[in-house]
Design an enzyme around this catalytic site. Structure first.
Site, PDB file in Angstrom:
ATOM      1  N   ALA A 170      -1.140  -8.832  -2.380  1.00 19.81           N
ATOM      2  CA  ALA A 170      -1.560  -9.486  -3.621  1.00 19.81           C
ATOM      3  C   ALA A 170      -0.623  -8.984  -4.714  1.00 19.81           C
ATOM      4  O   ALA A 170      -0.164  -7.849  -4.664  1.00 19.81           O
ATOM      5  CB  ALA A 170      -2.989  -9.104  -3.958  1.00 19.81           C
TER       6      ALA A 170
ATOM      7  N   HIS B   8     -10.331  -3.127   1.960  1.00 20.72           N
ATOM      8  CA  HIS B   8      -9.196  -2.807   2.833  1.00 20.72           C
ATOM      9  C   HIS B   8      -9.668  -2.090   4.104  1.00 20.72           C
ATOM     10  O   HIS B   8      -9.123  -1.059   4.473  1.00 20.72           O
ATOM     11  CB  HIS B   8      -8.175  -1.928   2.112  1.00 20.72           C
ATOM     12  CG  HIS B   8      -7.336  -2.643   1.111  1.00 20.72           C
ATOM     13  ND1 HIS B   8      -7.683  -2.771  -0.209  1.00 20.72           N
ATOM     14  CD2 HIS B   8      -6.152  -3.293   1.227  1.00 20.72           C
ATOM     15  CE1 HIS B   8      -6.753  -3.456  -0.856  1.00 20.72           C
ATOM     16  NE2 HIS B   8      -5.817  -3.783  -0.017  1.00 20.72           N
TER      17      HIS B   8
ATOM     18  N   SER C 229      -4.194  -8.253   1.043  1.00 25.66           N
ATOM     19  CA  SER C 229      -5.094  -9.183   0.368  1.00 25.66           C
ATOM     20  C   SER C 229      -4.608 -10.604   0.618  1.00 25.66           C
ATOM     21  O   SER C 229      -3.428 -10.886   0.534  1.00 25.66           O
ATOM     22  CB  SER C 229      -5.070  -8.926  -1.131  1.00 25.66           C
ATOM     23  OG  SER C 229      -5.235  -7.566  -1.381  1.00 25.66           O
TER      24      SER C 229
ATOM     25  N   HIS D 104      -9.843  -5.501 -10.724  1.00 31.37           N
ATOM     26  CA  HIS D 104      -9.647  -5.565  -9.272  1.00 31.37           C
ATOM     27  C   HIS D 104     -10.584  -6.577  -8.619  1.00 31.37           C
ATOM     28  O   HIS D 104     -10.179  -7.284  -7.681  1.00 31.37           O
ATOM     29  CB  HIS D 104      -9.838  -4.178  -8.643  1.00 31.37           C
ATOM     30  CG  HIS D 104      -9.733  -4.184  -7.149  1.00 31.37           C
ATOM     31  ND1 HIS D 104      -8.547  -4.446  -6.482  1.00 31.37           N
ATOM     32  CD2 HIS D 104     -10.668  -3.988  -6.186  1.00 31.37           C
ATOM     33  CE1 HIS D 104      -8.766  -4.412  -5.176  1.00 31.37           C
ATOM     34  NE2 HIS D 104     -10.038  -4.132  -4.961  1.00 31.37           N
TER      35      HIS D 104
ATOM     36  N   MET E 209       1.501  -3.114  -5.645  1.00 37.23           N
ATOM     37  CA  MET E 209       1.391  -1.672  -5.363  1.00 37.23           C
ATOM     38  C   MET E 209       1.540  -1.354  -3.877  1.00 37.23           C
ATOM     39  O   MET E 209       1.076  -0.314  -3.416  1.00 37.23           O
ATOM     40  CB  MET E 209       0.033  -1.160  -5.856  1.00 37.23           C
ATOM     41  CG  MET E 209      -0.262  -1.478  -7.313  1.00 37.23           C
ATOM     42  SD  MET E 209      -1.923  -0.966  -7.770  1.00 37.23           S
ATOM     43  CE  MET E 209      -2.109  -1.770  -9.372  1.00 37.23           C
ATOM     44  N   SER E 210       2.155  -2.245  -3.135  1.00 38.38           N
ATOM     45  CA  SER E 210       2.302  -1.977  -1.692  1.00 38.38           C
ATOM     46  C   SER E 210       3.663  -2.498  -1.240  1.00 38.38           C
ATOM     47  O   SER E 210       4.566  -2.700  -2.037  1.00 38.38           O
ATOM     48  CB  SER E 210       1.180  -2.682  -0.924  1.00 38.38           C
ATOM     49  OG  SER E 210       1.313  -4.086  -1.026  1.00 38.38           O
TER      50      SER E 210
ATOM     51  N   TYR F  13      -0.962   5.177  -3.868  1.00 40.50           N
ATOM     52  CA  TYR F  13      -1.813   5.648  -4.972  1.00 40.50           C
ATOM     53  C   TYR F  13      -3.107   6.301  -4.479  1.00 40.50           C
ATOM     54  O   TYR F  13      -3.822   6.937  -5.256  1.00 40.50           O
ATOM     55  CB  TYR F  13      -2.139   4.506  -5.949  1.00 40.50           C
ATOM     56  CG  TYR F  13      -2.887   3.318  -5.366  1.00 40.50           C
ATOM     57  CD1 TYR F  13      -4.233   3.421  -5.000  1.00 40.50           C
ATOM     58  CD2 TYR F  13      -2.260   2.108  -5.196  1.00 40.50           C
ATOM     59  CE1 TYR F  13      -4.914   2.352  -4.472  1.00 40.50           C
ATOM     60  CE2 TYR F  13      -2.932   1.011  -4.673  1.00 40.50           C
ATOM     61  CZ  TYR F  13      -4.262   1.146  -4.314  1.00 40.50           C
ATOM     62  OH  TYR F  13      -4.924   0.079  -3.774  1.00 40.50           O
ATOM     63  N   GLU F  14      -3.394   6.160  -3.189  1.00 39.25           N
ATOM     64  CA  GLU F  14      -4.590   6.825  -2.658  1.00 39.25           C
ATOM     65  C   GLU F  14      -4.339   8.324  -2.445  1.00 39.25           C
ATOM     66  O   GLU F  14      -5.259   9.057  -2.102  1.00 39.25           O
ATOM     67  CB  GLU F  14      -5.020   6.167  -1.356  1.00 39.25           C
ATOM     68  CG  GLU F  14      -5.495   4.734  -1.566  1.00 39.25           C
ATOM     69  CD  GLU F  14      -5.847   4.040  -0.262  1.00 39.25           C
ATOM     70  OE1 GLU F  14      -6.907   4.350   0.297  1.00 39.25           O
ATOM     71  OE2 GLU F  14      -5.052   3.208   0.198  1.00 39.25           O
TER      72      GLU F  14
ATOM     73  N   HIS G 235      -2.433   2.934   0.726  1.00 40.02           N
ATOM     74  CA  HIS G 235      -1.510   2.833  -0.396  1.00 40.02           C
ATOM     75  C   HIS G 235      -1.094   4.221  -0.871  1.00 40.02           C
ATOM     76  O   HIS G 235      -1.847   5.185  -0.740  1.00 40.02           O
ATOM     77  CB  HIS G 235      -2.169   2.086  -1.565  1.00 40.02           C
ATOM     78  CG  HIS G 235      -2.611   0.700  -1.229  1.00 40.02           C
ATOM     79  ND1 HIS G 235      -3.790   0.439  -0.574  1.00 40.02           N
ATOM     80  CD2 HIS G 235      -2.030  -0.500  -1.465  1.00 40.02           C
ATOM     81  CE1 HIS G 235      -3.904  -0.875  -0.403  1.00 40.02           C
ATOM     82  NE2 HIS G 235      -2.860  -1.473  -0.938  1.00 40.02           N
TER      83      HIS G 235
ATOM     84  N   ASN H 174      -2.952 -13.022 -10.171  1.00 43.23           N
ATOM     85  CA  ASN H 174      -3.152 -12.983 -11.623  1.00 43.23           C
ATOM     86  C   ASN H 174      -1.806 -13.046 -12.330  1.00 43.23           C
ATOM     87  O   ASN H 174      -0.768 -12.705 -11.753  1.00 43.23           O
ATOM     88  CB  ASN H 174      -3.856 -11.673 -12.024  1.00 43.23           C
ATOM     89  CG  ASN H 174      -3.116 -10.456 -11.522  1.00 43.23           C
ATOM     90  OD1 ASN H 174      -3.219 -10.095 -10.340  1.00 43.23           O
ATOM     91  ND2 ASN H 174      -2.354  -9.838 -12.394  1.00 43.23           N
TER      92      ASN H 174
END
Ligand code: HPA
Length: 286
Positions: free
Chosen positions: A116, A64, A33, A250, A214-215, A88-89, A86, A238
């Site tokens: 991000a 993405h 991002s 998101h 998260m990456s 989490y996918e 990611h 944020n």
């Protein structure tokens, strides 16, 4: 898995070279991002969607889009991962880092990773950029778990200078030269996909983390395993949960990242431009 991993990388590279010829790019870009626009600035670009490549997971996250882009940027030969997958996918970490490993096999010696992130203190506000000085892996896992493949890297890679000091110095100098405000700090990687609770954001701050995301951490571990130099940059989208007013969302995160794209792109462009023209191409693993 290790032998399979080498076989997978061999097959991946062969597929790419059969499609667009040898890549031999010394600079790799993971366009998270905030840096997606670079993919559109690469000249003489050759693009291959991840979906056309064997062994590559494709991303399910909006914003993405996954493709490999090879070409010239700032007069330098680059290969970019436009979009990443990611943890989490639902992909294993070995899958998550496959594309970064591939970059090493395509010649990448200097890897720029962007993401991000949320900030753990009001000192960094939405839209700010942060140079990653170090990371804390709070994902509870590691992409190197399993038998090691010595052809790729050592069993116990050193992480003392995971984020290359010379590249950091160069980036600070370029930020100053171009008047781009740049924070420095520690990136803390969690799995997501839920955002943190306010208590977790406070914990990350107490642990010495300045940004949460998260990456990146698994990618950087794999990159260091394979001997690439890493530059990491976060786009603060944020305030971490509990620091701001209201809920995290998101769509808002993605919007702030788009807003910061111009500055992030200018900074990375200046760094790539300032890198030596004779940067080594990473030794080709067999
Ligand atoms: N937490 C985790 N990941 C993120 C955030 C956050 O606040 N913002 C952007 N990615």
């Amino acid at each position: 898995m290790p032998t399979h991993l080498v076989a997978a990388l061999r097959e991946l590279r062969a597929t790419i070279e059969n499609t667009i010829g040898p890549v031999d790019a010394p600079i790799g870009l993971v366009l998270g991002s905030g840096l997606g626009a670079v993919a559109g600035q690469i000249e003489n670009a050759k693009r291959i969607p991840y979906a056309q490549l064997p062994h590559m997971a494709t991303s399910t996250v909006a914003g993405h889009a996954g493709e490999l882009v090879v070409g010239t940027w700032q007069g330098k030969r680059v290969v970019a991962l436009s979009g990443r997958v990611h943890f989490y996918e639902g992909h294993g970490l070995q899958q998550v880092v496959m594309a970064v490993r591939l970059l090493a096999w395509l010649g990448v010696d200097t890897l720029v990773v962007t993401n991000a992130a949320g900030s753990t203190s009001p000192a960094m506000q939405p839209g700010d950029l942060m140079l990653i000085t170090d990371h804390i892996n709070l994902t509870g896992s590691n992409p190197l778990i399993g038998a090691n493949e010595p052809a790729l890297g050592p069993r116990f890679p050193d992480m003392t200078q995971a984020y290359d000091p010379e590249l950091r110095a160069l980036t600070l100098a370029m930020a100053q030269k171009h008047g781009i405000p740049l924070h420095q700090g520690v990136y803390v990687g969690l799995t997501g996909p839920s955002y943190e609770t306010p208590a977790e954001v406070r914990m990350v701050g107490l642990l010495g983390g300045h940004a949460v995301g998260m990456s990146t951490v698994a990618e950087v571990i794999a990159a260091r395993h394979m001997g690439m130099r890493v530059l990491g940059l976060s786009c603060v989208t944020n305030l971490g949960a509990g620091l701001g007013t209201g809920a995290l969302d998101h769509a808002h995160v993605a919007e702030v990242a788009r807003f910061a794209t111009d500055r992030m792109t200018r900074l990375v462009a200046a760094v790539v431009d300032a890198l030596p023209a004779d940067l080594p191409v990473h030794a080709r693993a067999s």
